[in-house]
Design a protein around this motif. Structure first.
Motif, mmCIF file in Angstrom:
data_model
loop_
_atom_site.group_PDB
_atom_site.id
_atom_site.type_symbol
_atom_site.label_atom_id
_atom_site.label_comp_id
_atom_site.label_asym_id
_atom_site.label_seq_id
_atom_site.Cartn_x
_atom_site.Cartn_y
_atom_site.Cartn_z
ATOM 1 N N THR A 137 0.841 -1.083 0.002
ATOM 2 C CA THR A 137 -0.022 0.080 -0.028
ATOM 3 C C THR A 137 0.801 1.223 0.007
ATOM 4 O O THR A 137 1.939 1.204 0.156
ATOM 5 N N MET A 138 0.389 2.363 -0.204
ATOM 6 C CA MET A 138 1.164 3.602 -0.003
ATOM 7 C C MET A 138 1.876 3.689 1.294
ATOM 8 O O MET A 138 3.076 4.209 1.250
ATOM 9 N N LEU A 139 1.221 3.263 2.362
ATOM 10 C CA LEU A 139 1.847 3.367 3.630
ATOM 11 C C LEU A 139 2.869 2.268 3.760
ATOM 12 O O LEU A 139 4.194 2.757 4.179
ATOM 13 N N THR A 140 2.986 1.047 3.290
ATOM 14 C CA THR A 140 3.888 0.135 3.397
ATOM 15 C C THR A 140 5.141 0.506 2.688
ATOM 16 O O THR A 140 6.257 0.275 2.915
ATOM 17 N N GLU A 141 5.034 1.149 1.476
ATOM 18 C CA GLU A 141 5.811 1.252 0.504
ATOM 19 C C GLU A 141 6.655 2.726 0.863
ATOM 20 O O GLU A 141 7.689 3.092 0.539
ATOM 21 N N PHE A 142 5.900 3.458 1.442
ATOM 22 C CA PHE A 142 6.342 4.568 2.166
ATOM 23 C C PHE A 142 7.611 4.185 3.197
ATOM 24 O O PHE A 142 8.773 4.580 3.170
ATOM 25 N N PHE A 143 7.225 3.290 3.935
ATOM 26 C CA PHE A 143 8.227 2.631 5.012
ATOM 27 C C PHE A 143 9.487 2.060 4.211
ATOM 28 O O PHE A 143 10.732 2.363 4.338
ATOM 29 N N PHE A 144 9.237 1.343 3.065
ATOM 30 C CA PHE A 144 10.088 0.869 2.546
ATOM 31 C C PHE A 144 11.072 1.954 1.738
ATOM 32 O O PHE A 144 12.269 1.529 1.687
ATOM 33 N N MET A 145 10.339 2.749 1.250
ATOM 34 C CA MET A 145 11.228 4.061 0.671
ATOM 35 C C MET A 145 12.132 4.539 1.637
ATOM 36 O O MET A 145 13.364 4.784 1.382
ATOM 37 N N ASN A 146 11.585 4.784 2.775
ATOM 38 C CA ASN A 146 12.676 5.478 3.826
ATOM 39 C C ASN A 146 13.756 4.745 4.218
ATOM 40 O O ASN A 146 14.665 5.063 4.576
ATOM 41 N N ASN A 147 13.523 3.063 3.985
ATOM 42 C CA ASN A 147 14.508 2.157 4.405
ATOM 43 C C ASN A 147 15.501 2.164 3.347
ATOM 44 O O ASN A 147 16.804 2.241 3.690
ATOM 45 N N ILE A 148 15.277 2.245 1.990
ATOM 46 C CA ILE A 148 16.270 2.126 1.076
ATOM 47 C C ILE A 148 16.425 3.260 0.094
ATOM 48 O O ILE A 148 17.603 3.318 -0.542
ATOM 49 N N ASP A 149 15.758 3.886 -0.207
ATOM 50 C CA ASP A 149 15.907 4.848 -1.244
ATOM 51 C C ASP A 149 16.500 6.384 -0.540
ATOM 52 O O ASP A 149 16.301 6.997 0.391
ATOM 53 N N PRO A 150 17.771 6.608 -1.172
ATOM 54 C CA PRO A 150 18.558 7.669 -0.742
ATOM 55 C C PRO A 150 17.895 8.993 -0.731
ATOM 56 O O PRO A 150 17.987 9.959 0.137
ATOM 57 N N ASP A 151 17.024 9.144 -1.844
ATOM 58 C CA ASP A 151 16.326 10.577 -1.925
ATOM 59 C C ASP A 151 15.452 10.819 -0.660
ATOM 60 O O ASP A 151 15.183 11.666 -0.170
ATOM 61 N N ALA A 152 14.840 9.593 -0.383
ATOM 62 C CA ALA A 152 13.629 9.499 0.843
ATOM 63 C C ALA A 152 14.256 9.922 2.007
ATOM 64 O O ALA A 152 13.860 10.656 2.921
ATOM 65 N N LYS A 153 15.496 9.123 2.251
ATOM 66 C CA LYS A 153 16.366 9.256 3.528
ATOM 67 C C LYS A 153 16.595 10.761 3.559
ATOM 68 O O LYS A 153 16.509 11.553 4.736
ATOM 69 N N ARG A 154 17.175 11.488 2.415
ATOM 70 C CA ARG A 154 17.777 12.762 2.353
ATOM 71 C C ARG A 154 16.637 13.651 2.784
ATOM 72 O O ARG A 154 16.648 14.702 3.586
ATOM 73 N N LEU A 155 15.394 13.222 1.978
ATOM 74 C CA LEU A 155 14.426 14.653 2.215
ATOM 75 C C LEU A 155 13.693 14.489 3.604
ATOM 76 O O LEU A 155 12.931 15.348 4.087
ATOM 77 N N ASN A 156 13.807 13.320 4.227
ATOM 78 C CA ASN A 156 13.472 12.999 5.630
ATOM 79 C C ASN A 156 11.872 13.563 5.834
ATOM 80 O O ASN A 156 11.827 14.521 6.424
ATOM 81 N N LEU A 157 10.927 12.939 5.300
ATOM 82 C CA LEU A 157 9.756 13.496 5.138
ATOM 83 C C LEU A 157 8.437 13.036 6.158
ATOM 84 O O LEU A 157 8.944 11.667 6.545
ATOM 85 N N LEU A 158 7.593 13.585 6.356
ATOM 86 C CA LEU A 158 6.421 13.348 6.999
ATOM 87 C C LEU A 158 5.524 12.246 5.973
ATOM 88 O O LEU A 158 5.691 12.697 4.871
ATOM 89 N N TYR A 159 4.872 11.629 6.510
ATOM 90 C CA TYR A 159 3.900 10.445 5.363
ATOM 91 C C TYR A 159 3.306 11.633 4.545
ATOM 92 O O TYR A 159 2.987 11.549 3.506
ATOM 93 N N LYS A 160 2.446 12.737 5.087
ATOM 94 C CA LYS A 160 1.705 13.482 4.191
ATOM 95 C C LYS A 160 2.389 14.391 3.466
ATOM 96 O O LYS A 160 1.760 14.760 2.342
ATOM 97 N N GLU A 161 3.775 14.538 3.476
ATOM 98 C CA GLU A 161 4.554 15.322 2.787
ATOM 99 C C GLU A 161 5.206 14.385 1.432
ATOM 100 O O GLU A 161 5.598 14.937 0.534
ATOM 101 N N PHE A 162 4.961 13.117 1.754
ATOM 102 C CA PHE A 162 5.716 12.267 0.693
ATOM 103 C C PHE A 162 5.183 12.267 -0.888
ATOM 104 O O PHE A 162 5.918 12.442 -1.559
ATOM 105 N N PRO A 163 3.647 12.371 -0.918
ATOM 106 C CA PRO A 163 3.184 12.463 -2.609
ATOM 107 C C PRO A 163 3.804 13.908 -2.949
ATOM 108 O O PRO A 163 3.733 14.039 -4.179
ATOM 109 N N GLU A 164 4.374 14.817 -2.251
ATOM 110 C CA GLU A 164 4.749 16.160 -2.884
ATOM 111 C C GLU A 164 6.166 15.914 -3.644
ATOM 112 O O GLU A 164 6.513 16.467 -4.398
ATOM 113 N N HIS A 165 6.636 14.779 -3.124
ATOM 114 C CA HIS A 165 7.931 14.589 -3.666
ATOM 115 C C HIS A 165 7.964 13.230 -4.613
ATOM 116 O O HIS A 165 8.794 12.958 -5.180
#
Ligand SMILES: Nc1ncnc2c1ncn2[C@@H]1O[C@H](COP(=O)(O)OP(=O)(O)OP(=O)(O)O)[C@@H](O)[C@H]1O
Length: 895
Positions: free
Chosen positions: A183-211
């Motif tokens: 789901t969008m939520l499980t994949e949000f966790f997944f991206m935070n775990n492995i994706d360098p951009d997601a790690k760098r941006l350090n986002l809240l869940y609601k901010e994630f779709p902006e990026h």
């Protein structure tokens, strides 16, 4: 267009339902447009006596259907335009799109006999499409559009992924499909775990779709290239329990990598989302109170702990006061125990009395709370006589004794006049009128010292907490005289004559009320009624000696969104009592005596005599200005002028406390405070508030919105602080011990559950206090249309503050930031007069392009009629003083 007539004149009108008009005509008369119940507007309908005859019935303003005069004249038809000025009115945006202005109900009548008719089928709903809409649709133009698009993102518990499948799809295929669990939520966790951009941006869940873009087919997030979108988590009601607490965590926790990670706080993994939310301080709970007292007890400061305990009781944060009392009694009574000479009972009595004393200053007493004590440990009489004793034995500082001999000529004249009345046991009501800095407080202190040195009672009160904290033994007038907060012309303060408070007021030789110019006339009339009642005397103010003081050049009583006339009408000078008052005038500015040309400028600004350049704008001397180049560079220059180097300030925080940037509106206060906090050295600590709607049903729906509300009476939702930074208190927590609304403090320790702060101004300078989170409400109904409580530490950073908050304070350096010009009487004067000389002021004025973009003049609002009303009373030696008022500030002492 006139409605009706309906009602008694025409009971069969189409609008009539059950004997009354479904559109609520006739409406009420109203002098101004107001926000009515449930945010529906109450339009201005003046009772001007005009009527028109419609179908033989005279109709007045109450029957007019709201309309826009301009559009009516231009298009010759009835058009009304409503502006959404309140979040609840946003419903109109959606209502009229979906309601379908072109929707009609119609009845199909057939010739089939009645008994065979299918009524449900006969009732039809259909749409009528007008020609322009038909064309619009044929050409395929969009009918409505929302920008930016809103992406709704789901919130679900672990292993509760919502799944959509066809009725004929085999279950095994669904279960074995690896995509079904994504789901969008499980994949949000997944991206935070492995994706360098997601790690760098350090986002809240609601901010994630902006990026990131959600690729529905592949069920994965991909970095967004363009297009602006907004993410919104679906709402979850608190009754859903764990899912609600999970959402609360997702709103606040950045870059979580799994559900387990979301449940972990400081390395501790909690069993439930609720426990994790409590541990993060996102929830109001009894665990919070316990944690708060446990943490505070470690400081081994029993006096501070007792004040904290009293605050927690008063704000009703704990469900079980007895449990906390039993658990923390030894810490609360530690200093009394350490004395060694007291019996167990005496230690208990001292501890309870000390807490009760704090509670009394917050208008409560220990017996209001369910804690079991031996009977009559602190009686009502003890309490009141303690207050009485306190006033009788008020100590007088050497400085104040000395001030009696250092008065300037004007102060001496006023002093002698009052002392004469005191010595002859006479009576008199005075108003000490003087611009800011002319030594009104100095004179009050001398008079208080005079009475108290002779063992008499002198009561010192002020309209605001800040002014009260500058007077020895000062209290706010409301708390001292138990005056009602919402007063009208019928309110009278009520104190039973049998109480020792009544005794204290009756025996008081002198009552001083500072900043009376800020009090509403109804408040003062209510106080006057109280004195007459207590003293059984028909004479004004019961024949007491009362000294009011203030400056009508400064801001007037606040009438929320009130007009100029409403403010003047609410002012003391509009009261019938004003005629009974003798005015004493101070003119010589003692604060800025080193800079006479600045003093003259100030007076011209305050009196509205500085020449206007254009409309109500006055020119500001160039040496006081920061030239406007562009927004950020100019603001930087202003900041650098006020706070040249934070490095030195953090080792000596007192040098920060007497500097501030002032601005008329609250909107940019938070923004610039955050900017300055970034520059202030040290580690930032965040305190996130919990916003609870009064109506629990609204919690899920409005929670996100409530956290965006920022208004001057409330601390921010995310309060960011650093050690040694300056803050201002936003509530009268303990006025007796200097904790008033507006008191400036220095943050000394940043605990998990509270801050330990040091009072930085007034008589209690240097005293340490613990300030916990408390539930706070705002009285600003427009900014806070949904009634709610914000659980937060009641302070704000005070590098920057609103001009109204600065009234009564003397500052070493003042920056005035006018992104918007001032909007009310006396604001520019209040801002300028906080400084001691023109060298200690810098103004930054935003260019108003409508007025040619100049940045050296700004609006000055002065209601001169207030001064005329003030002068309408016999003025003591007024001509003598006015000579100097107009012909320069020549100190009398030099004559
Ligand atoms: N007679 C005096 N001798 C020496 N200093 C004085 C005298 N009168 C006032 N001051 C000083 O001048 C400054 C301003 O005085 P004060 O705060 O009493 O003014 P105020 O009229 O109460 O101002 P505001 O209306 O802004 O509160 C203070 O620092 C005070 O100590």
């Amino acid at each position: 267009m006139m409605h009706g007539p309906c009602g008694a004149s025409n009971p069969s009108n189409v609008c009539m339902r059950d004997g009354s008009c479904k559109n609520h005509y006739p409406k009420e008369f109203s002098d101004v447009t107001l926000n009515g119940q449930n945010s529906y507007p109450i339009y201005r309908r003046r009772n001007d006596g005009k009527t028109v005859i419609v179908r033989n019935v005279p109709l007045d303003n109450r029957w007019v259907v709201p309309y826009c005069p301009f559009l009516l004249a231009k298009y010759d038809c009835h058009i009304n335009v409503e502006i959404c000025a309140d979040v609840k009115l946003v419903k109109y945006l959606y209502k009229y799109i979906h309601k379908g202005h072109d929707k009609v109900s119609y009845h199909v009548v057939s010739n089939v006999p009645v008994e065979n008719q299918d009524e449900i089928q006969a009732y039809q709903a259909g749409r009528w499409v007008c020609a322009p809409e038909a064309f619009w649709r044929i050409f395929g133009f969009p009918m409505s559009e929302m920008f930016p698009p809103v992406i709704v993102i789901p919130v679900h518990l672990p292993n509760h992924q919502p799944l959509r499948f066809g009725s004929k799809q085999p279950l095994a295929q669904i279960v074995n499909n690896p995509l079904s669990t994504k789901t969008m939520l499980t994949e949000f966790f997944f991206m935070n775990n492995i994706d360098p951009d997601a790690k760098r941006l350090n986002l809240l869940y609601k901010e994630f779709p902006e990026h990131f873009v959600w690729e529905a087919g592949k069920r994965k997030w991909k970095l967004r290239q363009k297009q602006v979108v907004v993410g919104r988590m679906c709402t979850v009601s608190p009754v859903e329990g764990e899912r609600y607490f999970e959402r609360l965590l997702l709103v606040n926790v950045r870059c979580p990598i799994s559900f387990e990670d979301l449940m972990s706080v400081n390395g501790i993994k909690y069993g439930t989302f609720r426990e994790a939310a409590v541990a993060r301080g996102l929830l109001e709970s009894d665990e919070y109170v316990d944690g708060c007292l446990a943490e505070a007890a470690l400081f081994q400061a029993p006096y501070c702990l007792r004040v904290l305990f009293a605050m927690l009781l008063v704000y009703g944060i704990t469900a079980d006061p007895q449990l906390l009392w039993d658990k923390y009694y030894s810490s609360l009574s530690e200093d009394f125990l350490r004395r060694g000479s007291l019996t167990e009972f005496e230690v208990l009595k001292e501890t309870v009395s000390a807490i009760d004393m704090v509670l009394t200053s917050m208008d409560k007493c220990i017996s209001d709370f369910p804690i079991r004590f031996p009977p009559n440990l602190v009686t009502a009489n003890d309490r009141l006589s303690r207050d009485y004793q306190h006033e009788c034995s008020m100590s007088v500082s050497n400085e104040d004794i000395l001030s009696m001999r250092c008065l300037n000529v004007e102060q001496q004249i006023a002093y002698d006049k009052i002392v004469r009345q005191l010595d002859s046991q006479g009576e008199g009501v005075f108003f000490l009128d003087g611009p800011g800095g002319t030594g009104k407080t100095f004179l009050y202190r001398a008079l208080l010292a005079y009475v108290r040195c002779k063992g008499g009672i002198a009561l010192a009160v002020a309209s605001s907490g800040v002014a009260a904290s500058l007077l020895p033994g000062g209290r706010t007038a409301h708390s001292r005289f138990k005056l009602p907060i919402d007063v009208d012309d019928t309110s009278i303060g009520k104190i039973s004559k049998q109480t020792s408070l009544a005794k204290m007021i009756i025996e008081a030789k002198l009552i001083i009320w500072d900043e009376a110019s800020m009090a509403s006339k109804h408040t003062i009339e209510s106080f006057e009624g109280l004195l007459r009642d207590l003293l059984d005397s028909p004479r004004p103010f019961g024949g007491k000696i009362v000294l009011f003081g203030g400056d009508f050049r400064q801001t007037l009583p606040i009438v929320v969104r009130g007009s100029r006339d409403a403010m003047i009408e609410a002012s003391f000078v509009s009261s019938k009592l004003w005629n009974h008052i003798t005015r004493l005038q101070l003119c010589q500015n003692m604060r800025a005596r080193e800079d006479p040309s600045f003093v003259e400028f100030l007076l011209r600004v305050g009196d509205g005599e500085e020449p206007y350049v254009i409309d109500d704008n006055i020119r500001i001397p160039s040496h006081m200005l920061i030239p406007f180049t562009d927004e950020s560079a100019s603001l930087d220059r202003l900041v650098e002028s006020v706070y040249p180097s934070f490095e030195n300030f953090s080792s000596d925080p007192y040098s920060v406390i007497n500097r501030a940037i002032l601005t008329p509106i609250n909107d940019c206060v938070e923004e610039i405070n955050d900017l300055l906090l970034d520059r202030f050295p040290g580690q930032v600590k965040e305190y996130i508030s919990f916003n609870r709607t009064n109506d629990v049903v609204q919690q899920g729906e409005y929670e996100d919105y409530l956290s965006t509300i920022s208004t001057s009476g409330l601390p921010p939702h995310i309060l960011k602080l650093k050690k040694n930074c300056p803050v201002m208190l936003l509530r009268n927590l303990n006025p007796l011990q200097g904790l008033c609304n507006g008191t400036r403090l220095i943050c000394r320790e940043l605990g998990d559950n509270f801050i330990k702060a040091e009072i930085a101004v007034g008589d209690f300078k240097g005293v340490h206090v613990f300030i916990p989170r408390i539930p706070l409400e705002s009285s600003d109904k427009l900014k806070c249309p949904i009634p709610f409580k914000r659980m937060q530490i009641p302070v704000r950073l005070c590098f920057v503050m609103t001009i109204n908050k600065a009234q009564g304070q003397t500052l070493d350096f003042v920056g005035i930031y006018l992104r918007e010009p001032v909007f009310s009487h006396g604001q520019l004067y209040v801002a300028l007069s906080r400084a001691k000389c023109s060298e200690a002021i810098k103004l930054l004025i935003h260019p108003d392009f409508k007025k040619g973009g100049a940045t050296d003049y700004t609006r000055n609002i002065v209601y001169r009629v207030v001064f005329e009303l003030a002068r309408g009373i016999p003025s003591f030696s007024s001509s003598f003083f006015f000579f100097f008022f107009f012909f320069g500030q020549v100190p009398f002492a030099y004559l």
